[in-house]
Design an enzyme around this catalytic site. Structure first.
Site, PDB file in Angstrom:
ATOM      1  N   GLY A 212     -22.873  31.067  11.116  1.00 38.09           N
ATOM      2  CA  GLY A 212     -22.841  31.893  11.853  1.00 38.09           C
ATOM      3  C   GLY A 212     -21.639  32.603  12.808  1.00 38.09           C
ATOM      4  N   GLU A 240     -23.524  25.264  10.936  1.00 35.11           N
ATOM      5  CA  GLU A 240     -22.465  24.826   9.434  1.00 35.11           C
ATOM      6  C   GLU A 240     -22.323  26.497   9.407  1.00 35.11           C
ATOM      7  OE1 GLU A 240     -26.272  26.764   6.975  1.00 35.11           O
ATOM      8  OE2 GLU A 240     -27.591  24.156   7.355  1.00 35.11           O
ATOM      9  N   PRO A 241     -20.726  26.120   9.729  1.00 33.29           N
ATOM     10  CA  PRO A 241     -19.902  27.256   9.768  1.00 33.29           C
ATOM     11  C   PRO A 241     -18.874  27.851   8.854  1.00 33.29           C
ATOM     12  CG  PRO A 241     -18.352  25.981  10.799  1.00 33.29           C
ATOM     13  CD  PRO A 241     -19.719  24.672  10.758  1.00 33.29           C
ATOM     14  N   GLY A 242     -18.716  29.148   8.717  1.00 31.57           N
ATOM     15  CA  GLY A 242     -18.025  29.183   7.363  1.00 31.57           C
ATOM     16  C   GLY A 242     -16.778  29.528   7.813  1.00 31.57           C
ATOM     17  N   CYS A 308     -11.661  52.125 -10.004  1.00 36.35           N
ATOM     18  CA  CYS A 308     -12.151  53.176 -10.242  1.00 36.35           C
ATOM     19  C   CYS A 308     -13.879  53.529  -9.280  1.00 36.35           C
ATOM     20  CB  CYS A 308     -12.178  53.502 -11.690  1.00 36.35           C
ATOM     21  SG  CYS A 308     -10.693  52.940 -12.748  1.00 36.35           S
ATOM     22  N   GLU A 309     -13.077  53.450  -8.212  1.00 33.68           N
ATOM     23  CA  GLU A 309     -14.727  53.790  -7.604  1.00 33.68           C
ATOM     24  C   GLU A 309     -13.762  54.392  -6.001  1.00 33.68           C
ATOM     25  OE1 GLU A 309     -17.371  52.478  -7.089  1.00 33.68           O
ATOM     26  OE2 GLU A 309     -17.589  51.538  -9.419  1.00 33.68           O
ATOM     27  N   TYR A 337     -15.004  35.019   2.319  1.00 30.76           N
ATOM     28  CA  TYR A 337     -15.985  36.401   1.947  1.00 30.76           C
ATOM     29  C   TYR A 337     -14.900  36.646   1.284  1.00 30.76           C
ATOM     30  CZ  TYR A 337     -19.572  33.332   4.241  1.00 30.76           C
ATOM     31  OH  TYR A 337     -20.391  32.766   4.467  1.00 30.76           O
TER      32      TYR A 337
HETATM   33  N1  LLP Z   1     -25.158  29.187   7.148  1.00 32.16           N
HETATM   34  C1  LLP Z   1     -26.433  29.431   6.167  1.00 32.16           C
HETATM   35  C2  LLP Z   1     -27.112  29.169   5.967  1.00 32.16           C
HETATM   36  C3  LLP Z   1     -25.991  30.895   5.296  1.00 32.16           C
HETATM   37  O1  LLP Z   1     -26.525  31.915   4.482  1.00 32.16           O
HETATM   38  C4  LLP Z   1     -24.528  30.703   5.923  1.00 32.16           C
HETATM   39  C5  LLP Z   1     -23.675  31.939   5.784  1.00 32.16           C
HETATM   40  C6  LLP Z   1     -23.062  30.359   6.767  1.00 32.16           C
HETATM   41  C7  LLP Z   1     -24.232  28.833   6.773  1.00 32.16           C
HETATM   42  C8  LLP Z   1     -22.108  30.903   6.714  1.00 32.16           C
HETATM   43  O2  LLP Z   1     -21.764  31.952   8.138  1.00 32.16           O
HETATM   44  P1  LLP Z   1     -20.910  32.056   8.493  1.00 32.16           P
HETATM   45  O3  LLP Z   1     -20.494  30.792   9.645  1.00 32.16           O
HETATM   46  O4  LLP Z   1     -19.614  32.139   7.386  1.00 32.16           O
HETATM   47  O5  LLP Z   1     -20.628  33.619   9.352  1.00 32.16           O
HETATM   48  N2  LLP Z   1     -20.418  38.070   3.141  1.00 32.16           N
HETATM   49  C9  LLP Z   1     -20.370  37.943   4.209  1.00 32.16           C
HETATM   50  C10 LLP Z   1     -21.549  36.608   5.209  1.00 32.16           C
HETATM   51  C11 LLP Z   1     -22.536  36.154   4.419  1.00 32.16           C
HETATM   52  C12 LLP Z   1     -22.944  35.316   4.976  1.00 32.16           C
HETATM   53  C13 LLP Z   1     -24.050  34.505   4.355  1.00 32.16           C
HETATM   54  N3  LLP Z   1     -24.400  33.078   4.287  1.00 32.16           N
HETATM   55  C14 LLP Z   1     -18.794  38.608   5.172  1.00 32.16           C
HETATM   56  O6  LLP Z   1     -18.027  38.606   4.366  1.00 32.16           O
HETATM   57  O7  LLP Z   1     -19.006  38.809   6.665  1.00 32.16           O
END
Ligand code: LLP
Length: 379
Positions: A212, A240-242, A308-309, A337
């Protein structure tokens, strides 16, 4: 460079700069040097990206059997298995993970019934509100995620009676968070619970603070906060960064198909749509859009896709150089994402993915889907 990539691979195409991924990984690592950075695979699960992050030293946070399969295919590593709805098959396949993060009493009961000897952590729901889009806020009691604090005792009894191996606690309160004080409240709550449970005789080892982290996070402040929150604690800290690692590395390249001027509104119809990048439609997310155009004049124009939306748009009322058919646009911050949430809606083959490697060379890391691949699993 983008022009060349578009010529060679066509559009729409995702382009990821691995140099930026490395920069972000190192930036985070420098403020939390002892922690395990378990990359959230859901952000972008391309095998080349997984292999690259693994080579930097990252572990992985996964939420499905499919992601587990990908990670193993990429060489494996230290794996955190999160997710609110793991199936029996997924639980069985999880053998060998560093921690399975359990989200409900029912899941604990199933693990106990199945007699799985797997290290587990409890994902705590700290009931903390985050200033982010409601769809990506996960730490509130009203959300489906995690175990509320007052049910933790019940969870511990199931763990005791089932002889399960509790190794840690985790939390994840949402995505795109830059407010260090909000993160601090969640992490402090987790640490407090961690010590309480240890005092009850459980041998906890892992304190997983989830993901997050926003790309705008003040890293120095964040690093000092982590030092403070974890001071004197002997535990393996996990993040757990994405988005933080991959969002800014990527752009989505797209080409203008048509212009439309209906008198009150101007549109550029491009060849990427909501099936390629759903974030603007789903979360009203703002992605900066740049044009490669020969025109010196600017205009306000809405960038829409072909699906088409009415919800298929990429940017509303953007100030851009005057566009014409064939001009190239790139949509920034699409590395997280973007492709991973893409679909075949309107029977559109999914986009090509290209990497810019550390030495600046270009490599295709996923070819564009074909019409044949769209129907390949249908008899
Ligand atoms: N750990 C857990 C348990 C999670 O559910 C998530 C994201 C992450 C780590 C990684 O979060 P991040 O660091 O990427 O913010 N599709 C949405 C974001 C959904 C995130 C869901 N869970 C978007 O495009 O903003």
């Amino acid at each position: 460079m983008y022009q060349k990539i578009a010529e060679k691979y066509g559009t729409p195409t995702y382009v990821y700069d691995f140099r930026k991924i490395k920069e972000q990984y190192n930036k985070l690592k420098s403020v939390v040097p002892e922690a395990l950075i378990a990359y959230a695979v859901k952000a972008n699960s391309n095998l080349s990206i997984l292999r690259f992050l693994r080579s930097l030293g990252a572990g992985f946070d996964i939420v499905s059997g499919g992601e587990l399969y990908r990670v193993r295919k990429a060489g494996g590593g230290e794996i955190i298995f999160s997710g609110v709805g793991k199936t029996e098959d997924e639980l069985r396949d999880a053998a060998g993970v560093l921690s399975l993060n359990v989200e409900s009493l029912d899941e604990l009961a199933l693990i106990s019934e199945m007699k799985l000897s797997i290290p587990i952590s409890l994902r705590i729901n700290p009931d903390i509100s985050v200033d982010t889009h409601p769809y990506i806020s996960t730490g509130l009691r009203s959300s489906k995620f995690g175990i509320p604090l007052e049910l933790v005792d019940q969870a511990l009894s199931i763990i005791k009676s089932g002889n399960l191996s509790l190794v840690g606690l985790s939390c994840h309160i949402g995505s795109h968070i830059s407010d260090v004080s909000v993160l601090k409240s969640a992490y402090s709550c987790l640490r407090e619970k961690f010590e309480e449970i240890r005092a009850c005789g459980f041998d906890l080892k892992i304190l997983d603070f989830g993901g997050g982290l926003s790309v705008d996070l003040d890293l120095q402040k964040f690093g000092s906060m982590i030092k403070e929150v974890t001071s004197g604690l002997d535990a393996k800290i996990v993040f757990e960064p994405g988005k933080f690692l991959v969002a800014e590395s990527g752009v989505l390249l797209t080409k203008v198909l048509y212009r439309k001027d209906n008198g009150t509104h101007k549109f550029a119809v491009v060849d990427a749509g909501m099936n390629d990048l759903i974030r603007p439609s789903l979360y009203d997310a703002y992605h900066d859009i740049q044009a490669i155009s020969g025109s010196p004049n600017m205009e306000e124009i809405t960038i829409v896709g072909p699906v088409c939306e009415t919800g298929c748009f990429l940017g509303k009322a953007r100030l851009l150089p005057v566009l014409k058919r064939g001009d190239l646009l790139f949509i920034r911050d699409s590395g997280a994402y973007g492709f991973s949430m893409s679909s075949n809606y309107n029977s559109r083959p999914r986009a090509c993915e290209v990497a810019i490697e550390l030495d600046g060379s270009i490599r295709c890391i996923r070819t564009r889907e074909s019409y044949e691949s769209l129907v390949a699993s249908e008899p």
